[in-house]
Motif scaffolding. Sequence first.
Motif, PDB file in Angstrom:
ATOM      1  N   TRP A   1       0.809  -1.312   0.355  1.00 51.25           N
ATOM      2  CA  TRP A   1       0.324   0.411  -0.291  1.00 51.25           C
ATOM      3  C   TRP A   1       1.102   1.413  -0.148  1.00 51.25           C
ATOM      4  O   TRP A   1       0.382   1.809  -0.524  1.00 51.25           O
ATOM      5  N   HIS A   2       2.155   1.087   0.601  1.00 47.82           N
ATOM      6  CA  HIS A   2       2.695   2.208   0.782  1.00 47.82           C
ATOM      7  C   HIS A   2       3.589   2.780  -0.359  1.00 47.82           C
ATOM      8  O   HIS A   2       4.405   3.338  -1.023  1.00 47.82           O
ATOM      9  N   LEU A   3       3.961   1.735  -1.436  1.00 47.02           N
ATOM     10  CA  LEU A   3       4.702   1.379  -2.589  1.00 47.02           C
ATOM     11  C   LEU A   3       3.899   1.896  -3.318  1.00 47.02           C
ATOM     12  O   LEU A   3       4.798   2.788  -4.635  1.00 47.02           O
ATOM     13  N   LEU A   4       3.131   1.652  -3.207  1.00 43.32           N
ATOM     14  CA  LEU A   4       2.197   2.741  -4.171  1.00 43.32           C
ATOM     15  C   LEU A   4       1.008   4.169  -3.921  1.00 43.32           C
ATOM     16  O   LEU A   4       1.117   4.825  -5.459  1.00 43.32           O
ATOM     17  N   LEU A   5       1.507   4.006  -2.614  1.00 39.48           N
ATOM     18  CA  LEU A   5       1.229   5.929  -2.258  1.00 39.48           C
ATOM     19  C   LEU A   5       1.937   6.645  -2.129  1.00 39.48           C
ATOM     20  O   LEU A   5       1.949   8.144  -2.974  1.00 39.48           O
ATOM     21  N   ILE A   6       2.936   6.120  -2.134  1.00 38.29           N
ATOM     22  CA  ILE A   6       4.537   7.127  -1.524  1.00 38.29           C
ATOM     23  C   ILE A   6       5.026   7.849  -3.151  1.00 38.29           C
ATOM     24  O   ILE A   6       4.906   9.360  -3.735  1.00 38.29           O
ATOM     25  N   PRO A   7       4.811   7.164  -4.470  1.00 38.34           N
ATOM     26  CA  PRO A   7       5.067   7.958  -5.681  1.00 38.34           C
ATOM     27  C   PRO A   7       4.026   8.604  -5.756  1.00 38.34           C
ATOM     28  O   PRO A   7       4.227   9.808  -7.309  1.00 38.34           O
TER      29      PRO A   7
ATOM     30  N   LEU B   1       1.787  11.010  -4.277  1.00 37.37           N
ATOM     31  CA  LEU B   1       1.453  11.247  -3.538  1.00 37.37           C
ATOM     32  C   LEU B   1       3.090  12.556  -4.289  1.00 37.37           C
ATOM     33  O   LEU B   1       2.836  13.916  -4.107  1.00 37.37           O
ATOM     34  N   TRP B   2       4.304  12.165  -4.963  1.00 35.87           N
ATOM     35  CA  TRP B   2       4.614  12.641  -5.459  1.00 35.87           C
ATOM     36  C   TRP B   2       4.944  13.412  -6.656  1.00 35.87           C
ATOM     37  O   TRP B   2       4.571  15.041  -6.567  1.00 35.87           O
ATOM     38  N   LEU B   3       3.824  12.136  -7.255  1.00 32.63           N
ATOM     39  CA  LEU B   3       3.785  13.126  -8.586  1.00 32.63           C
ATOM     40  C   LEU B   3       2.604  14.057  -8.571  1.00 32.63           C
ATOM     41  O   LEU B   3       2.705  14.848  -9.660  1.00 32.63           O
ATOM     42  N   ALA B   4       1.477  14.206  -7.351  1.00 28.87           N
ATOM     43  CA  ALA B   4       0.079  14.901  -7.150  1.00 28.87           C
ATOM     44  C   ALA B   4       1.017  16.334  -6.633  1.00 28.87           C
ATOM     45  O   ALA B   4       0.965  17.781  -7.087  1.00 28.87           O
ATOM     46  N   ALA B   5       2.060  15.975  -6.228  1.00 28.36           N
ATOM     47  CA  ALA B   5       3.056  17.224  -5.138  1.00 28.36           C
ATOM     48  C   ALA B   5       3.490  18.269  -6.922  1.00 28.36           C
ATOM     49  O   ALA B   5       3.699  19.089  -7.053  1.00 28.36           O
ATOM     50  N   LEU B   6       3.738  17.627  -8.127  1.00 26.46           N
ATOM     51  CA  LEU B   6       4.412  18.010  -8.575  1.00 26.46           C
ATOM     52  C   LEU B   6       3.801  19.075 -10.142  1.00 26.46           C
ATOM     53  O   LEU B   6       3.936  20.008 -10.124  1.00 26.46           O
ATOM     54  N   GLY B   7       2.398  17.997  -9.907  1.00 25.31           N
ATOM     55  CA  GLY B   7       1.426  18.725 -10.418  1.00 25.31           C
ATOM     56  C   GLY B   7       1.437  19.914  -9.798  1.00 25.31           C
ATOM     57  O   GLY B   7       0.597  21.133 -10.132  1.00 25.31           O
ATOM     58  N   LEU B   8       0.684  19.788  -8.123  1.00 19.97           N
ATOM     59  CA  LEU B   8       0.333  21.312  -7.755  1.00 19.97           C
ATOM     60  C   LEU B   8       1.297  22.007  -7.761  1.00 19.97           C
ATOM     61  O   LEU B   8       0.568  23.653  -7.884  1.00 19.97           O
ATOM     62  N   ALA B   9       2.997  22.162  -7.606  1.00 20.41           N
ATOM     63  CA  ALA B   9       3.404  23.390  -7.965  1.00 20.41           C
ATOM     64  C   ALA B   9       3.660  24.024  -8.906  1.00 20.41           C
ATOM     65  O   ALA B   9       4.074  24.662  -9.583  1.00 20.41           O
TER      66      ALA B   9
ATOM     67  N   LEU C   1       8.069  25.335  -3.892  1.00 16.73           N
ATOM     68  CA  LEU C   1       7.329  25.166  -4.318  1.00 16.73           C
ATOM     69  C   LEU C   1       6.681  23.433  -3.771  1.00 16.73           C
ATOM     70  O   LEU C   1       5.943  23.169  -3.827  1.00 16.73           O
ATOM     71  N   TRP C   2       7.500  23.076  -4.870  1.00 14.78           N
ATOM     72  CA  TRP C   2       7.396  21.478  -4.865  1.00 14.78           C
ATOM     73  C   TRP C   2       7.434  20.722  -3.706  1.00 14.78           C
ATOM     74  O   TRP C   2       6.960  20.303  -3.349  1.00 14.78           O
ATOM     75  N   LEU C   3       8.694  21.530  -2.637  1.00 19.52           N
ATOM     76  CA  LEU C   3       8.602  20.986  -1.200  1.00 19.52           C
ATOM     77  C   LEU C   3       7.625  20.998  -0.477  1.00 19.52           C
ATOM     78  O   LEU C   3       6.781  20.526   0.144  1.00 19.52           O
ATOM     79  N   ASP C   4       7.337  22.805  -0.407  1.00 16.95           N
ATOM     80  CA  ASP C   4       5.866  22.919  -0.028  1.00 16.95           C
ATOM     81  C   ASP C   4       4.683  21.931  -0.229  1.00 16.95           C
ATOM     82  O   ASP C   4       3.971  21.713   0.740  1.00 16.95           O
ATOM     83  N   ALA C   5       4.170  21.490  -1.514  1.00 19.25           N
ATOM     84  CA  ALA C   5       3.450  21.085  -1.879  1.00 19.25           C
ATOM     85  C   ALA C   5       3.729  19.329  -1.261  1.00 19.25           C
ATOM     86  O   ALA C   5       2.516  19.117  -0.965  1.00 19.25           O
ATOM     87  N   SER C   6       4.962  18.528  -1.016  1.00 22.16           N
ATOM     88  CA  SER C   6       4.803  17.423  -0.894  1.00 22.16           C
ATOM     89  C   SER C   6       4.710  17.386   0.151  1.00 22.16           C
ATOM     90  O   SER C   6       4.301  16.110   0.911  1.00 22.16           O
ATOM     91  N   ILE C   7       5.182  17.964   1.328  1.00 25.45           N
ATOM     92  CA  ILE C   7       4.806  18.742   2.889  1.00 25.45           C
ATOM     93  C   ILE C   7       3.005  18.555   2.722  1.00 25.45           C
ATOM     94  O   ILE C   7       3.130  17.753   3.703  1.00 25.45           O
ATOM     95  N   GLN C   8       2.454  19.544   2.335  1.00 26.44           N
ATOM     96  CA  GLN C   8       1.400  19.436   2.280  1.00 26.44           C
ATOM     97  C   GLN C   8       0.313  17.798   2.126  1.00 26.44           C
ATOM     98  O   GLN C   8      -0.111  17.205   2.563  1.00 26.44           O
ATOM     99  N   LEU C   9       0.874  17.144   0.589  1.00 28.70           N
ATOM    100  CA  LEU C   9       0.158  16.086   1.229  1.00 28.70           C
ATOM    101  C   LEU C   9       0.243  15.261   1.301  1.00 28.70           C
ATOM    102  O   LEU C   9      -0.691  14.329   2.135  1.00 28.70           O
TER     103      LEU C   9
END
Length: 205
Positions: free
Chosen positions: A98-104, A106-114, A126-134
């Motif tokens: 579950w974690h192996l699916l979740l982590i990447p 969230l990183w991709l979603a953070a990149l999109g948000l940034a 912004l990318w680090l900010d978004a990653s921390i948020q998600l």
Amino acid sequence: MIELVQQFVNQIAATSLAEWLAVVLALAYVWLAARQNSWCWLCAFVSTSIYTWLFWQVTLPFQAALNVFYMVMAVYGYYQWGKESSADTGIRSWPLWWHLLLIPALWLAALGLANLAASQFSSQHLWLDASIQLFSVITTFMVAHKVLQNWLYWVVIDIASAYLCLQTGLLLSACLFLGYVGFAVYGYWQWNREWEGQYATEGPH
């Protein structure tokens, strides 16, 4: 070295009363959460309401939005813990896959948000900010539902948050997040000990 120490002391001395209050209450939240005390959610609500304002002042929009979310989650977490206590529901553990699916994801979603936010905000973090948020959003849900691995996520999130605060001049908050790392280790040890006891007597959750 002496100059660095003096600079550190000066920055701590210049820390606002609001940030001091937010830090103290945030520490109380983590300590109480590790001990599964529901008063942690009241401390979280007040602390995050202060941090919402602080982060907005230093142009960290995702961190400000995250703390608004934390305020809502403080109410939800208090409700959820009360419901689980009455149902005698203990600590859960999520499987590795579950974690192996979740982590990447969230990183991709953070990149999109940034990338979306780049047109509105000039912050270079912004990318680090978004990653921390998600990651913090998901991990807070894990805390509310007493998922054991939440503490491991917090170790990484807290180190990243400390770096982000240091880069934006929130020195005391950077120290707070570094302190959180120790609390996260303590919280994992506490919860893991209880989960192992549950696993031995009830089987896996």
